[in-house]
Write a protein that holds these residues in place. Structure first.
Motif, short mmCIF file in Angstrom:
data_model
loop_
_atom_site.label_atom_id
_atom_site.label_comp_id
_atom_site.label_asym_id
_atom_site.label_seq_id
_atom_site.Cartn_x
_atom_site.Cartn_y
_atom_site.Cartn_z
N UNK A 518 41.56 -27.96 -102.94
CA UNK A 518 41.00 -27.66 -101.61
C UNK A 518 39.69 -26.89 -101.74
N UNK A 519 39.63 -25.93 -102.66
CA UNK A 519 38.39 -25.19 -102.88
C UNK A 519 37.29 -26.10 -103.43
N UNK A 520 37.67 -27.00 -104.33
CA UNK A 520 36.69 -27.94 -104.88
C UNK A 520 36.11 -28.82 -103.79
N UNK A 521 36.98 -29.37 -102.94
CA UNK A 521 36.52 -30.22 -101.84
C UNK A 521 35.59 -29.43 -100.91
N UNK A 522 35.99 -28.19 -100.60
CA UNK A 522 35.17 -27.33 -99.72
C UNK A 522 33.78 -27.11 -100.34
N UNK A 523 33.74 -26.78 -101.63
CA UNK A 523 32.46 -26.52 -102.29
C UNK A 523 31.59 -27.77 -102.37
#
Length: 570
Positions: A518-523
Motif C-alpha cells: 500500500x505504501x509502495x502504491x501510494x509513493x
C-alpha cells in the motif's frame, strides 16, 4: 554493547531455539515417525529426484537460501539501529523463518516433493494453486533477471569513453569471472567421481577444498577473459539454461556442496574477526527511531524493517527452495530439521555477524555499498588482531569473491525453481509431468521448453530494466513467505496436526506485506502525479495493486480452509 557479547548472546539464543523449539516442531508434525521413505527414493529419476548425503544437501540448501541476502538485508535496515534488526533476526529466525522453511520442506516431502503450489492445490483449490504459481513464477523471473544482471556486471569489463575495454580497471572483475568458471569445472569433476566412481566422500571433500583454493589462486593471477556485461549476460543465460535441466548430481549438488565451504569459511573468518577485535557497537547506534528520512524519503520501521531483513529472518524464496529442490533430494525425514530449520538459524548467525561488520566498517571508512561494508568490516577486524595486519587486502578480495560466487549459486537455483513452477502450472491436482502423454500440455510441461521460456524472459528483463520494478521485490518476497505459511498451515489442519505455530507468523507477514504494498502504491502514484515519470512507477503501482488483490483472495480461501469450510472446486 561489545560486538562479541552481542554475538555470544545471539548464538546462545539460536542454539536454544534449534534444540527446544525445533525439537517440539518435530514432535508436533510427526517428523521421522514410521521411517517413511522420502520422494528422493520413491520417485528417483536421476535428474531432479536424487538422494543426497546430509552434508551435501545441507550445502545445496544453505548456499541457495543464503546467497547475498543475510548480508544485504541487515545493511539495508541498519538505518534503524542494530537493536531492532537483531531482535527481528532472532525472533524472526526461530519463530518465523525456521518454522516456514522446515514446514515447507516437511509438507513437500509428504506431497511427492512437489512445490508449495501443489500443496495449495491439494489443500485449498486449483484456482489458488494457479494464482500462487503465476505470482511465484513472475517473482522468480525477477530474481533471475536481477541476479543475472548482478553476476554479469560483476564479471563484465569496464569500457572507457572511446568504447574500448579498460584492461587495468577490469582485472578484479575478470578475476571473479575466472574463479567462477573454474569452480564450475571443479564441481562437475567432483560430482562425476563421487556419484559415478563412488570416490570416498571425505577424501573427495578434502581434494575439492584444495582445488577451490588452487582455482582462487589461479583466478586471481590469471584471468584472460575481458568481456562486456552484455556478453556475459548471454553466457550466463546459456549456463543457467543448461544447469536447469542437468541432473542434480552433475552440477547442482557438488557445486553447492563445495561452495558451502566458502560460506563456512566466510563465517569462520567473521567469527575470528569479532572474537579477535571485539569492537564496540558505539559507531552503530542501538536505535535510530521509528521513522528515518533519507534520500529515498521517509522510511517507517514498520513495515520496512520486515521486508528489508528477509533472508536473515524469514524469506519466501526459502519455501520455494525447500519445496523445489531440497525436498527432491532429502535422503531421510530426520534430515529435514538440521537442513531446513538449522540452515535458517545458521543464516541468522551470518546476519548478526553482518551487524558486527557494519559497526567496524563505519570506523574504518568502508561505506561504499553492501560488499564493501561487509568485506571491509570483516577484513578490518581480522587485520586489527596483532600479527594479522598483512592479511587485510587478501581477505577483502577473498570475501568479495565469495560474496559474488553466491549470486551465481542463487541464480541457477532460481532458474530450476522457475522451471518447476512453469511445469506445475499446467498439471492437474496430483498429476506429474510424466503422466502427460500427448497434446499441447505435453509441450508445456517439457523441462526444456519450460527452461527456454524462463531463461529468455529472465535475461531479456535483466538487459532491459529490471531495476525499475525491483522496489516491489521485498514485499513480493514476504508475500511468498506469508503464502508459504498459509499453505503449510492448511495442510496440517487438514490432516489433524497442530498448525497453531503458523497462524501468528502468517497473519503478521500478510499485514506487513499489504502495508508495504500500500505504501509502495501510494509513493508511486505520487511520482506519477508529479509528472515526468517513466514506465517504472506505473508498473510498480499496477503490480502493487494486483499483489494486494492476490494476497486478499488467497487469505480468504486459506481462512475458509483453516476454519473448516469445504474446499471450493475450481
Amino acid at each position: 554493547m561489545n560486538a562479541l557479547v552481542l554475538l555470544i548472546i545471539s548464538v546462545a539464543i539460536l542454539v536454544c531455539g534449534y534444540i527446544f523449539y525445533g525439537g517440539w516442531l518435530c514432535r508436533q508434525w510427526g517428523v521421522g515417525e514410521g521411517d517413511k521413505p522420502t520422494p528422493a527414493h520413491t520417485m528417483e529419476d536421476g535428474v531432479d529426484y536424487v538422494p543426497a548425503r546430509t552434508p551435501v544437501l545441507m550445502g545445496h540448501h544453505f548456499s541457495s537460501i543464503a546467497g547475498a541476502g543475510p548480508i544485504t538485508g541487515p545493511i539495508g535496515a541498519a538505518m534503524f539501529g542494530w537493536l531492532p534488526v537483531t531482535l527481528w533476526i532472532l525472533v524472526g529466525g526461530i519463530f518465523f523463518g525456521g518454522v516456514h522453511d522446515f514446514g515447507a520442506l516437511v509438507a513437500s516431502i509428504r506431497h511427492n516433493g512437489q512445490s508449495i503450489g501443489e500443496i495449495i492445490s491439494a489443500n485449498m483449490s486449483r484456482r489458488a494453486k494457479r494464482l500462487f504459481l503465476i505470482f511465484a513464477y513472475l517473482t522468480l523471473i525477477l530474481v533471475v533477471a536481477a541476479f543475472a544482471s548482478i553476476v554479469a556486471s560483476t564479471f563484465g569489463a569496464q569500457v572507457n569513453e572511446e568504447g574500448a575495454i579498460d584492461i587495468a580497471g577490469s582485472a578484479s572483475n575478470a578475476s571473479v569471472a575466472m574463479v567462477s568458471l573454474l569452480f564450475i569445472v571443479i564441481a562437475i569433476v567432483f560430482g562425476f567421481f563421487v556419484y559415478r566412481r563412488n570416490a570416498p566422500m571425505l577424501v573427495s571433500t578434502i581434494l575439492g577444498i584444495v582445488a577451490i583454493v588452487v582455482c582462487m589462486a589461479i583466478g586471481m593471477n590469471f584471468h584472460p577473459f575481458y568481456l562486456t556485461a552484455n556478453q556475459w549476460m548471454v553466457i550466463v543465460g546459456i549456463y543457467i539454461a543448461i544447469a536447469s535441466v542437468t541432473p542434480v548430481w552433475i552440477l547442482l549438488q557438488p557445486r553447492d556442496y563445495l561452495s558451502s565451504f566458502l560460506l563456512y569459511a566466510m563465517l569462520a573468518i567473521a567469527v575470528v574477526g569479532v572474537v579477535g577485535a571485539h569492537p564496540n557497537m558505539d559507531a552503530f547506534p542501538a536505535f535510530e527511531g521509528f521513522a528515518i528520512t533519507n534520500d529515498s524519503g521517509t522510511q517507517l520501521l514498520f513495515p520496512v524493517l520486515f521486508t528489508t531483513v528477509a533472508c536473515g529472518a524469514i524469506s519466501g524464496f526459502h519455501s520455494l527452495v525447500s519445496s523445489g529442490t531440497t525436498s527432491k533430494q532429502l535422503d531421510k525425514e530426520t534430515d529435514a530439521k538440521p537442513i531446513a530449520y538449522g540452515g535458517m538459524l545458521l543464516e541468522c548467525v551470518l546476519a548478526v555477524l553482518t551487524l558486527c561488520a557494519i559497526a567496524y566498517a563505519r570506523t574504518n571508512g568502508h561505506t561504499n555499498g553492501a560488499t564493501d561494508i561487509f568485506a571491509g568490516g570483516i577484513a578490518g577486524m581480522v587485520a586489527s588482531i596483532p600479527g594479522l595486519a598483512g592479511l587485510e587486502n587478501m581477505l577483502y578480495t577473498l570475501l568479495i569473491l565469495t560474496y559474488s560466487a553466491f549470486c551465481l549459486t542463487s541464480l541457477d537455483t532460481a532458474t530450476r525453481l522457475a522451471r518447476f513452477m512453469f511445469q506445475e502450472f499446467w498439471l492437474e491436482p496430483g498429476e506429474t509431468a510424466k503422466d502427460v502423454k500427448e497434446g499441447w500440455k505435453k509441450i508445456m510441461v517439457n523441462p526444456y521448453v519450460a527452461t527456454i521460456i524462463t531463461v529468455i524472459l529472465g535475461i531479456l528483463l535483466g538487459m532491459t530494466g529490471y531495476s525499475k520494478i525491483w522496489g516491489l521485490f521485498g514485499a513480493a518476497n514476504q508475500l511468498l513467505a506469508g503464502l508459504g505459511l498459509l499453505a503449510v498451515a492448511t495442510w496440517l489442519g487438514n490432516i489433524g496436526k497442530n498448525n497453531k505455530m503458523f497462524l501468528l507468523p502468517m497473519a503478521f507477514m500478510m499485514v506487513v506485506t499489504i502495508c508495504s504494498l500500500a505504501l509502495t502504491v501510494k509513493n508511486q502514484v505520487a511520482l506519477i502525479s508529479a509528472g515526468g515519470a517513466d514506465w517504472g512507477p506505473y508498473a510498480q503501482a499496477i503490480l502493487g495493486v494486483l499483489l494486494i488483490v492476490l494476497a486478499v483472495i488467497l487469505v480468504i480461501e486459506g481462512v475458509q480452509t483453516l476454519f473448516g469450510k469445504s474446499k471450493k472446486a475450481a
